[in-house]
Structures are given as C-alpha cells and as structure tokens.
Write an enzyme that holds these catalytic residues in place. Structure first.
Site, mmCIF file in Angstrom:
data_model
loop_
_atom_site.group_PDB
_atom_site.id
_atom_site.type_symbol
_atom_site.label_atom_id
_atom_site.label_comp_id
_atom_site.label_asym_id
_atom_site.label_seq_id
_atom_site.Cartn_x
_atom_site.Cartn_y
_atom_site.Cartn_z
ATOM 1 N N CYS A 93 2.938 -79.145 -101.055
ATOM 2 C CA CYS A 93 4.208 -79.866 -101.357
ATOM 3 C C CYS A 93 4.668 -78.780 -102.279
ATOM 4 O O CYS A 93 4.617 -77.377 -102.013
ATOM 5 C CB CYS A 93 3.878 -81.155 -102.305
ATOM 6 S SG CYS A 93 2.855 -80.850 -103.635
ATOM 7 N N HIS A 94 5.575 -79.299 -103.044
ATOM 8 C CA HIS A 94 6.270 -78.339 -103.878
ATOM 9 C C HIS A 94 5.306 -77.549 -104.933
ATOM 10 O O HIS A 94 5.463 -76.328 -104.936
ATOM 11 C CB HIS A 94 7.432 -79.058 -104.890
ATOM 12 C CG HIS A 94 8.558 -78.228 -105.472
ATOM 13 N ND1 HIS A 94 9.421 -78.646 -106.298
ATOM 14 C CD2 HIS A 94 8.773 -76.939 -105.335
ATOM 15 C CE1 HIS A 94 10.055 -77.571 -106.677
ATOM 16 N NE2 HIS A 94 9.830 -76.620 -106.175
#
Length: 110
Positions: free
Chosen positions: A68-69
């Site tokens: 993810c980020h």
C-alpha cells in the site's frame, strides 16, 4: 505478521521469481500515480467487489506480498488473507513510499 523490506522486494522482483503473487491494495488513482509492475490491484475500498472470490483470484498457498502507500492498509489485508486460509502472506514495510525513497527514485512520491 510476516514482513518484507522494500529492498528485499526489489531483489525478489529483479530475480523474476514466478513463485510469488503481488497485491496492491491502494486506490486506482494512487496506482495511476505510482506503481510497481506485476502487482494486482485489489483496492480495500472495493472489498465488496472482490472479497467473496479471493480464493479464485489468488492462490492461498503461494507466497503473497502485499503493498500500500505506507504499510497500514497492506497490514490489514495481510491479516484478512491469513484469516481466509492464506499460508504465506507478507506485508511490504513502508509501502510504495519507502520503495520510491530507498529503491527506485523514478517511482513518484505522493
């Protein structure tokens, strides 16, 4: 929860290993901004669309690396996959942000 560093991820990607499956749980617009080739996008916000058929989308016994980020959403996905019977799930620590800073500066930061 098992984890993998972005540096280790880069080594695994460079080896063209086919024994791993790569999952990106970010939103489609995030993926358009910055992405790593080879990842399947399963946005957490669209869970209702793909959650019931996860066993057909991914192989439960194959090593699964989740991105993810920054690593929070991917950690949630790792926990959920484990609860669904996936046996070898790893969270990519620091997410694509760390990958951009530490491995590949051509991947945009956002």
């Amino acid at each position: 929860m098992n984890q993998i560093t972005v540096e280790e991820l880069a080594k695994r990607l460079a080896s063209s290993e086919s024994s791993i499956q790569l999952v990106d749980v970010r939103e489609p617009q995030e993926v358009r901004t910055a992405s790593i080739e080879g990842f399947v996008n399963l946005p957490l916000s669209q869970f209702a669309e793909w959650g019931n058929d996860i066993q057909t989308r991914l192989e439960p016994d194959k090593e699964t690396l989740v991105l993810c980020h920054h690593g929070v959403r991917s950690a949630q996905m790792c926990q959920w996959l484990t609860s669904q019977g996936f046996t070898n799930v790893k969270n990519i620590t620091g997410g694509i942000d760390a990958y951009s800073m530490l491995v590949d500066h051509s991947v945009p930061q956002y």
